[in-house]
Design a protein around this motif. Structure first.
Motif, PDB file in Angstrom:
ATOM      1  N   UNK A 146      21.275 -22.859  29.221  1.00 44.93           N
ATOM      2  CA  UNK A 146      21.735 -21.845  28.265  1.00 44.93           C
ATOM      3  C   UNK A 146      20.575 -20.932  27.883  1.00 44.93           C
ATOM      4  N   UNK A 147      20.804 -19.679  28.028  1.00 40.78           N
ATOM      5  CA  UNK A 147      19.735 -18.738  27.693  1.00 40.78           C
ATOM      6  C   UNK A 147      20.340 -17.492  27.057  1.00 40.78           C
ATOM      7  N   UNK A 148      19.492 -16.778  26.353  1.00 38.94           N
ATOM      8  CA  UNK A 148      19.935 -15.550  25.705  1.00 38.94           C
ATOM      9  C   UNK A 148      19.008 -14.414  26.121  1.00 38.94           C
ATOM     10  N   UNK A 149      19.616 -13.331  26.532  1.00 42.76           N
ATOM     11  CA  UNK A 149      18.816 -12.174  26.909  1.00 42.76           C
ATOM     12  C   UNK A 149      19.265 -10.980  26.074  1.00 42.76           C
ATOM     13  N   UNK A 150      18.308 -10.302  25.473  1.00 44.48           N
ATOM     14  CA  UNK A 150      18.645  -9.191  24.592  1.00 44.48           C
ATOM     15  C   UNK A 150      18.227  -7.867  25.229  1.00 44.48           C
ATOM     16  N   UNK A 151      19.108  -6.904  25.184  1.00 44.41           N
ATOM     17  CA  UNK A 151      18.785  -5.547  25.638  1.00 44.41           C
ATOM     18  C   UNK A 151      19.063  -4.591  24.503  1.00 44.41           C
ATOM     19  N   UNK A 152      18.038  -3.909  24.034  1.00 39.77           N
ATOM     20  CA  UNK A 152      18.236  -2.908  22.989  1.00 39.77           C
ATOM     21  C   UNK A 152      18.070  -1.541  23.654  1.00 39.77           C
ATOM     22  N   UNK A 153      19.181  -0.819  23.800  1.00 38.34           N
ATOM     23  CA  UNK A 153      19.126   0.467  24.506  1.00 38.34           C
ATOM     24  C   UNK A 153      19.674   1.611  23.657  1.00 38.34           C
ATOM     25  N   UNK A 154      19.127   2.788  23.881  1.00 40.15           N
ATOM     26  CA  UNK A 154      19.653   4.022  23.293  1.00 40.15           C
ATOM     27  C   UNK A 154      19.956   4.949  24.467  1.00 40.15           C
ATOM     28  N   UNK A 155      20.670   6.047  24.221  1.00 43.07           N
ATOM     29  CA  UNK A 155      20.970   6.953  25.332  1.00 43.07           C
ATOM     30  C   UNK A 155      19.702   7.488  26.001  1.00 43.07           C
ATOM     31  N   UNK A 156      18.591   7.503  25.277  1.00 44.87           N
ATOM     32  CA  UNK A 156      17.391   8.093  25.842  1.00 44.87           C
ATOM     33  C   UNK A 156      16.492   7.099  26.558  1.00 44.87           C
ATOM     34  N   UNK A 157      16.517   5.833  26.139  1.00 46.55           N
ATOM     35  CA  UNK A 157      15.605   4.876  26.764  1.00 46.55           C
ATOM     36  C   UNK A 157      16.022   3.454  26.449  1.00 46.55           C
ATOM     37  N   UNK A 158      15.354   2.503  27.147  1.00 46.13           N
ATOM     38  CA  UNK A 158      15.515   1.096  26.822  1.00 46.13           C
ATOM     39  C   UNK A 158      14.395   0.769  25.847  1.00 46.13           C
ATOM     40  N   UNK A 159      14.767   0.413  24.615  1.00 48.92           N
ATOM     41  CA  UNK A 159      13.754   0.211  23.577  1.00 48.92           C
ATOM     42  C   UNK A 159      13.061  -1.126  23.744  1.00 48.92           C
ATOM     43  N   UNK A 160      13.837  -2.157  23.975  1.00 53.63           N
ATOM     44  CA  UNK A 160      13.256  -3.494  24.161  1.00 53.63           C
ATOM     45  C   UNK A 160      14.233  -4.343  24.949  1.00 53.63           C
ATOM     46  N   UNK A 161      13.718  -5.182  25.833  1.00 55.29           N
ATOM     47  CA  UNK A 161      14.598  -6.148  26.468  1.00 55.29           C
ATOM     48  C   UNK A 161      13.786  -7.367  26.859  1.00 55.29           C
ATOM     49  N   UNK A 162      14.432  -8.513  26.801  1.00 55.21           N
ATOM     50  CA  UNK A 162      13.740  -9.737  27.169  1.00 55.21           C
ATOM     51  C   UNK A 162      14.503 -10.958  26.684  1.00 55.21           C
ATOM     52  N   UNK A 163      14.004 -12.135  27.018  1.00 57.21           N
ATOM     53  CA  UNK A 163      14.664 -13.364  26.582  1.00 57.21           C
ATOM     54  C   UNK A 163      14.414 -13.603  25.100  1.00 57.21           C
ATOM     55  N   UNK A 164      15.358 -14.231  24.424  1.00 54.86           N
ATOM     56  CA  UNK A 164      15.210 -14.474  22.992  1.00 54.86           C
ATOM     57  C   UNK A 164      15.908 -15.764  22.606  1.00 54.86           C
ATOM     58  N   UNK A 165      15.557 -16.280  21.427  1.00 53.59           N
ATOM     59  CA  UNK A 165      16.221 -17.478  20.916  1.00 53.59           C
ATOM     60  C   UNK A 165      17.423 -17.073  20.081  1.00 53.59           C
ATOM     61  N   UNK A 166      17.210 -15.991  19.333  1.00 60.02           N
ATOM     62  CA  UNK A 166      18.264 -15.603  18.407  1.00 60.02           C
ATOM     63  C   UNK A 166      18.178 -14.119  18.109  1.00 60.02           C
TER      64      UNK A 166
END
Lengths: 298, 138
Positions: free
Chosen positions: B1-21
């Motif tokens: 079980x893993x969690x991957x977060x992608x924080x994106x806006x129309x202009x760019x990918x702000x942050x992405x990576x594995x996370x706990x919560x």
């Protein structure tokens, strides 16, 4: 120095300075293409994920997906045409091509009995319609080369409002698709109403029974669909910006090449003029010497 | 079980990576996402977003509304935050936000009649964006 030689040399200097300018513009456009392409790439993850979210709502709702932005209107009375042009010229046939597509769109709408309503982005398009006395519903300019997302929002919100108020019953967009630095294609696309096939997708991803929506799917769709349209406007703006720079680079490269060619021809002319002058001078000296010799013999 | 977060806006990918919560503020309240969360689609309010990363760290960002979309596939959970604008804590320009907030407050104060209802709502939302930034980074 003879008059002919002086004239040719002056022209060479003028062409050389023109060449320097076009060469500089070519290099600027080249670097901007790269940046514009990066912006197109950067906008992709958001667009992809937004579409995925929308597909999930659509699939959850099954066939009963309803929303004003998805509704075909009949009879449709007015068709909106959003034309994306550049603010500056010197981009070859870039604006002419997209304006041609816009005219085709207007004709097509008129033939179907719809009254065309024009929206223009870019100074060149605004000038084109003003000159032809075509009324323009709204015009935006000043960002064709580096379109910010806020501008796409502004344009998109206006279009959605006009669609909601039935000022337009359809919306088509004429913009330039950036396939590669060498293939630019002026394209027409229908933006509104959004075709239901667009949002339901084709992938066989099964929908989870315990899917949670907060607030309700209908309310989420209410916010998702306008975002989707704005994202499409933004994508069209970015593609057009990349195309504009590619077209400008090509036009400026052609101008630089032409200048070089012209310099070659003119240099040849200058050399010939110089040679003629020298020949004339020698003839004069020889003629003079002979005349002197003849005079002293007597 | 893993969690991957992608924080994106129309202009760019702000942050992405594995996370706990991932903790976000939805329009109907806070939501916390762990690996294996049921599929979810939430409309977000203007507010902070906290990502507890795999290496026991924490990343804080501010999002100006948008959506949180959670999907799972074969034990891998993916959380996409789609915001029209987002900044990581360290990217926030507090001075700029302060100036903006002051200017917007001014606008609301002397709005009287020349600001339409919709316009006023927009200004309030802008002010809220600036205030959240000041609250986080100030």
């Amino acid at each position: 120095m003879g008059a002919k030689l002086r004239v040719v040399r002056r022209r060479i200097r003028s062409v050389q300075s023109t060449k320097k300018i076009t060469r500089a513009m070519e290099l600027i456009a080249s670097s901007r293409i790269v940046k514009a392409q990066q912006r197109v790439e950067g906008s992709r993850p958001y667009a992809v994920q937004l579409t995925r979210a929308m597909e999930d709502v659509a699939r959850y709702a099954g066939g009963s997906l309803r929303h004003p932005l998805l509704e075909e209107r009949s009879p449709a009375r007015r068709g909106g045409v959003l034309v994306i042009t550049s603010d500056r010229g010197l981009a070859g046939s870039y604006n002419a091509n997209v304006l041609k597509i816009a005219e085709d769109l207007r004709e097509g709408l008129a033939r179907r009995g719809l009254e065309p309503v024009v929206y223009v982005i870019g100074k060149k398009g605004a000038g084109y319609f003003r000159f032809r006395r075509v009324p323009v519903a709204a015009a935006w300019q000043g960002f064709s080369e580096v379109p910010p997302y806020e501008k796409a929002e502004e344009v998109g919100e206006r279009l959605i409002a006009d669609f909601a108020e039935q000022a337009i019953d359809e919306l088509h967009c004429a913009y330039t698709d950036f396939r590669s630095a060498f293939t630019l294609r002026a394209t027409a696309k229908r933006f509104l109403p959004i075709a239901p096939e667009e949002v339901t997708g084709t992938g066989p991803r099964p929908i989870h029974a315990e899917y949670l929506f907060e607030p309700s799917p209908a309310e989420i769709l209410d916010h998702l669909l306008p975002r989707y349209l704005i994202t499409k406007v933004y994508a069209a703006l970015l593609e057009s910006a990349a195309s504009e720079n590619a077209a400008r680079r090509r036009a400026m490269k052609a101008a630089t090449d032409n200048a070089e060619e012209l310099i070659k021809v003119l240099t040849r002319q200058a050399n010939r003029a110089r040679q003629d002058e020298i020949t004339t001078e020698i003839m004069e000296i020889v003629g003079g010497a002979e005349a002197l010799a003849a005079a002293s013999e007597e | 079980m893993s969690l991957e977060v992608h924080l994106v806006t129309p202009e760019r990918e702000v942050w992405s990576g594995p996370a706990r919560m991932l903790v976000a503020r939805g329009v109907e309240g806070e939501v916390g996402i762990l690996a294996g969360h049921a599929p979810l689609l939430v409309r977000l309010a203007i507010g902070p977003l906290r990502i507890l990363t795999d290496d026991e760290g924490e990343r804080v960002a501010v999002v100006d509304g948008g959506f949180l979309h959670v999907t799972s596939e074969a034990g891998a959970t993916r959380a996409d935050v789609l915001a029209s604008q987002a900044e990581l804590l360290e990217e926030i320009d507090v001075e700029l936000a302060r100036a903006r907030a002051a200017e917007l407050e001014q606008q609301i104060q002397n709005h009287d009649t020349h600001l339409a209802e919709a316009e006023l709502a927009r200004v309030r939302a802008e002010l809220r964006k600036a205030q959240v930034r000041i609250g986080l980074a100030g």
